[in-house]
Enzyme design. Structure first.
Site, mmCIF file in Angstrom:
data_model
loop_
_atom_site.group_PDB
_atom_site.id
_atom_site.type_symbol
_atom_site.label_atom_id
_atom_site.label_comp_id
_atom_site.label_asym_id
_atom_site.label_seq_id
_atom_site.Cartn_x
_atom_site.Cartn_y
_atom_site.Cartn_z
ATOM 1 N N HIS A 98 -18.533 -11.375 28.206
ATOM 2 C CA HIS A 98 -19.596 -11.300 27.206
ATOM 3 C C HIS A 98 -20.440 -12.571 27.262
ATOM 4 C CE1 HIS A 98 -16.298 -8.713 25.869
ATOM 5 N NE2 HIS A 98 -17.199 -7.994 25.207
ATOM 6 N N GLY A 154 -20.581 -8.547 13.773
ATOM 7 C CA GLY A 154 -19.415 -7.676 13.673
ATOM 8 C C GLY A 154 -18.365 -8.221 12.733
ATOM 9 N N GLU A 190 -5.160 -7.042 0.613
ATOM 10 C CA GLU A 190 -4.057 -7.070 1.585
ATOM 11 C C GLU A 190 -4.514 -7.533 2.960
ATOM 12 O OE1 GLU A 190 -2.985 -3.740 -1.362
ATOM 13 O OE2 GLU A 190 -4.782 -4.417 -0.291
ATOM 14 N N HIS A 212 9.210 -1.342 -2.284
ATOM 15 C CA HIS A 212 8.989 0.088 -2.503
ATOM 16 C C HIS A 212 9.001 0.797 -1.153
ATOM 17 C CE1 HIS A 212 7.841 -1.843 -6.191
ATOM 18 N NE2 HIS A 212 7.638 -0.698 -6.826
ATOM 19 N N HIS A 223 2.337 6.670 -1.965
ATOM 20 C CA HIS A 223 2.999 5.380 -2.088
ATOM 21 C C HIS A 223 4.406 5.381 -1.481
ATOM 22 C CE1 HIS A 223 -0.361 4.511 -4.623
ATOM 23 N NE2 HIS A 223 0.121 3.347 -5.037
#
Length: 672
Positions: free
Chosen positions: A40, A168, A420, A470, A482
């Site tokens: 690039h 980007g 997250e 969980h 979930h």
């Protein structure tokens, strides 16, 4: 020659201009890409002016000491433009970047891979290429700098983090999370230099975006400005102003991608392909660059080498300040930067295990994890915890931790918010910077949001700890959105990642110990929402979970069946063992909290644990992918075959036939 006549060969040479220095980067970038017929060239050619001003006038570094802890960090978030970094490393005199490495760009075994790779080449601060990740890594680095300064003082921790980012990077969703977090924490020593060239692979960015990035950053609490990215004076002024900002800074640099290319400049044609011989010849003419490929004129090379050596005195002065720290502070500062664990840090965990065995509590492993952290945080001051707005559910914060805030960077817990993506990538930055051992939590199902950063943790060999609670249909009423069923398999597929799924409080403490001890690979702790009875009822001085799998309950008599399970399903295996014994089918139970560590044991140990000449049964409230390596062609798997449902957890285990009765029935049918 007349002695009074000046010798032209001895005449003083004109110092290289800014244009000379920047054009060197352009020439090396287009030559390397052309030589490889891959790469690039456009970004390095467009950002050469910005990079030259930054490195020449602002960046604090010493090419002779690439790992100097108080160096400025330079992150190329637009990792496809790697030749920009490689050219700078060569020009400024990094020992492991001779010109031959540029000539070997993108070739097997070179120090110049297609995208920058941490640990592969000195001077590369992080592995980039997945757009936006580097920007979020840099946020973590900037947090680490402020945190360590609060711990040890500005005399020994006082540096900046610079980011070169492209369109980007700012389009990627992770950038929104990262810049919001950075603005909220007022990371004033973070500066993003945006390659605002208006071009992406598909063509002009006007095809896909119409938002104003300056307004977006400003709304997040950043100082913003826009400059001509080919005007060195304007670039210099903008970076100078950023030095005194009380907030992070964005400098949008309006550039021309492929600057200097006569027919391709300003177009996507320069983004990801060699320019071609004719275009390169035209570029050389346009730039006034007449040196052969990979040749840097001596006067320009000397000027760049002087830039690379300029920081030596600053580094030596820093070393003197470090050496004048009080001995305990100096030793602790050195220890955390070298990622060495303190003597005796495991002792508190050993005592905790004994307490668990003595009291035999029924605990969710997320709660057992919290109890482990309660003894680990005081023993390991470098631990920096956090959660993506699930602190109370992940049990990641102990009473002794206080948050890191914009007016108190000396805390050791980060409220990441519902971010997250940014949390995971920022933890990589914290770890890469040195001095912090980060862990962060969310629900296991949301590792999908974290996965790009988790993969990079593994690729870079960074000991980030992902606390993912969980972990199964045991989540219950929240339903299939979930309830992770495919996530364990997906995470186990990532090389160099350890996935721990402990069965009780004792195994949880052991898994924490192992995750911390492995500073060169990341870990996922998959923890339950529901309470689990203690299954490790006998004291063992060694960490049994460190071998990945072990015989938890031997058979009574010669075993006909080996029941292999993880996490909450160990209780099902133990109950099935008792029922099978009553039917005259002796069974043994193997707990396998970490497949990756088990696979690393020798063949004899693995065979001994798995049991030869027995029917092997795998039990896990997840899909079966991967279990075949342990069960063989004749084995049985008891688990999930699709998504979960919304109902109480105990009801779901019955509904999906993940029960002791289902295990016994399957064994009975097979051995009938």
């Amino acid at each position: 020659m007349n002695p009074t006549t000046p010798d032209p060969s001895q005449a003083p040479q004109t110092a290289p201009s800014h244009r000379d220095l920047a054009n060197t980067i352009r020439a090396l970038a287009m030559d390397a890409v052309e030589n490889a017929q891959s790469g690039h060239p456009g970004m390095p050619m467009g950002m050469a002016d910005v990079a030259t001003v930054l490195v020449r006038h602002f960046l604090k570094f010493d090419a002779a000491a690439p790992d100097w802890p108080d160096r400025d960090r330079l992150v190329l978030s637009a990792g496809h433009g790697s030749m920009l970094l490689y050219a700078l490393l060569h020009l400024t005199g990094y020992a492991d970047m001779p010109i031959e490495e540029l000539e070997r760009f993108r070739q097997l075994g070179s120090r110049t891979p297609g995208h920058p790779e941490y640990g592969h080449t000195k001077g590369i601060e992080t592995t980039t290429g997945p757009l936006g990740q580097g920007l979020a890594n840099a946020v973590g680095m900037a947090i680490a700098e402020r945190h360590l300064a609060a711990r040890f003082g500005d005399d020994v921790v006082d540096h900046r983090t610079y980011v070169l980012a492209g369109d980007g990077c700012l389009m990627e969703g992770i950038s929104h999370e990262a810049i919001s977090l950075a603005g909220h924490l007022r990371l004033r020593k973070l500066v993003v230099l945006f390659d605002d060239n208006g071009i992406s692979i598909d063509g002009p960015t006007s095809l896909t975006v119409s938002d104003d990035p300056l307004q977006r950053f400003a709304a997040a609490g950043w100082a913003t400005t826009r400059v001509d990215g080919h005007d060195p004076d304007a670039i210099f002024q903008a970076i100078t102003e950023a030095q005194t900002s009380e907030t992070p800074s964005l400098i949008a640099c309006r550039t021309t991608i492929g600057y200097g290319a006569p027919t391709k400049a300003g177009t996507s044609a320069t983004h990801g392909a060699a320019l071609g011989a004719d275009e390169i010849a035209g570029t050389r003419k346009a730039l006034g660059w007449d040196a052969d490929p990979f040749v840097v004129p001596e006067r320009i090379q000397s000027a760049w080498r002087e830039i690379g050596a300029r920081g030596a005195e600053t580094r030596k002065a820093w070393e003197a300040r470090r050496d004048h720290l009080a001995a305990p502070a100096r030793e602790e500062f050195t220890r955390v930067l070298e990622k060495r664990l303190p003597q005796g840090w495991q002792d508190a965990l050993a005592r905790l295990k004994k307490t668990f065995i003595a009291e035999a509590p029924t605990l969710a492993t997320r709660k057992a994890s919290e109890k482990a952290l309660e003894v680990l945080v005081p023993a390991l001051p470098e631990l920096v915890g956090g959660s993506a707005d699930l602190t109370g559910s992940n049990n990641t914060k102990t009473p002794g931790q206080r948050p890191i805030t914009h007016d108190d960077y000396g805390g050791n817990y980060l409220y990441y918010g519902v971010r997250e993506h940014a949390m995971a990538a920022a933890m990589n930055g914290l770890c890469l910077h040195g001095g912090a051992l980060p862990y962060g939590g969310t629900f296991l199902v949301f590792t999908d949001y974290c996965r790009p950063a988790i993969r990079l943790s593994a690729l870079m060999g960074q000991g980030v700890i992902y606390v993912m609670t969980h972990d199964s249909i045991g989540v219950g009423e929240d339903g299939p959105t979930h309830q992770p069923v495919e996530h364990l398999a997906a995470l186990r597929a990532i090389p160099n990642l350890c996935v721990f799924r402990p069965a009780d409080a004792v195994e949880t403490a052991e898994c924490w110990e192992q995750a911390i001890a492995m500073r060169d690979r990341p870990s996922v702790l998959a923890l339950t929402r529901q309470g689990l009875a203690l299954v490790r009822t006998k004291d063992a001085p060694e960490n049994l979970s460190a071998k990945g799998g072990y015989v938890l309950a031997p058979s009574e008599g010669d075993a006909k069946v080996t029941l292999i399970a993880t996490g909450s399903e160990i209780a099902i295996a133990l109950a099935a063992r008792e029922a099978l014994a009553k039917e005259g089918l002796p069974a043994r139970v193997v707990s396998m909290p970490c497949w990756e560590l088990f696979d690393a044991q020798n063949a004899a140990y693995r065979e001994e644990v798995l049991g030869s000449n027995t029917l092997r049964v795998g039990i896990e409230a997840a899909i079966s992918m991967g279990w075949e390596r342990y069960l063989g062609l004749d084995g049985i798997f008891i688990g999930m075959t699709g998504f979960g449902a919304s109902a109480p957890g105990k009801t779901l285990y019955q509904h999906f036939n993940i029960t002791p009765e289902a295990v016994v029935d399957a064994v009975r049918r097979r051995l009938a």
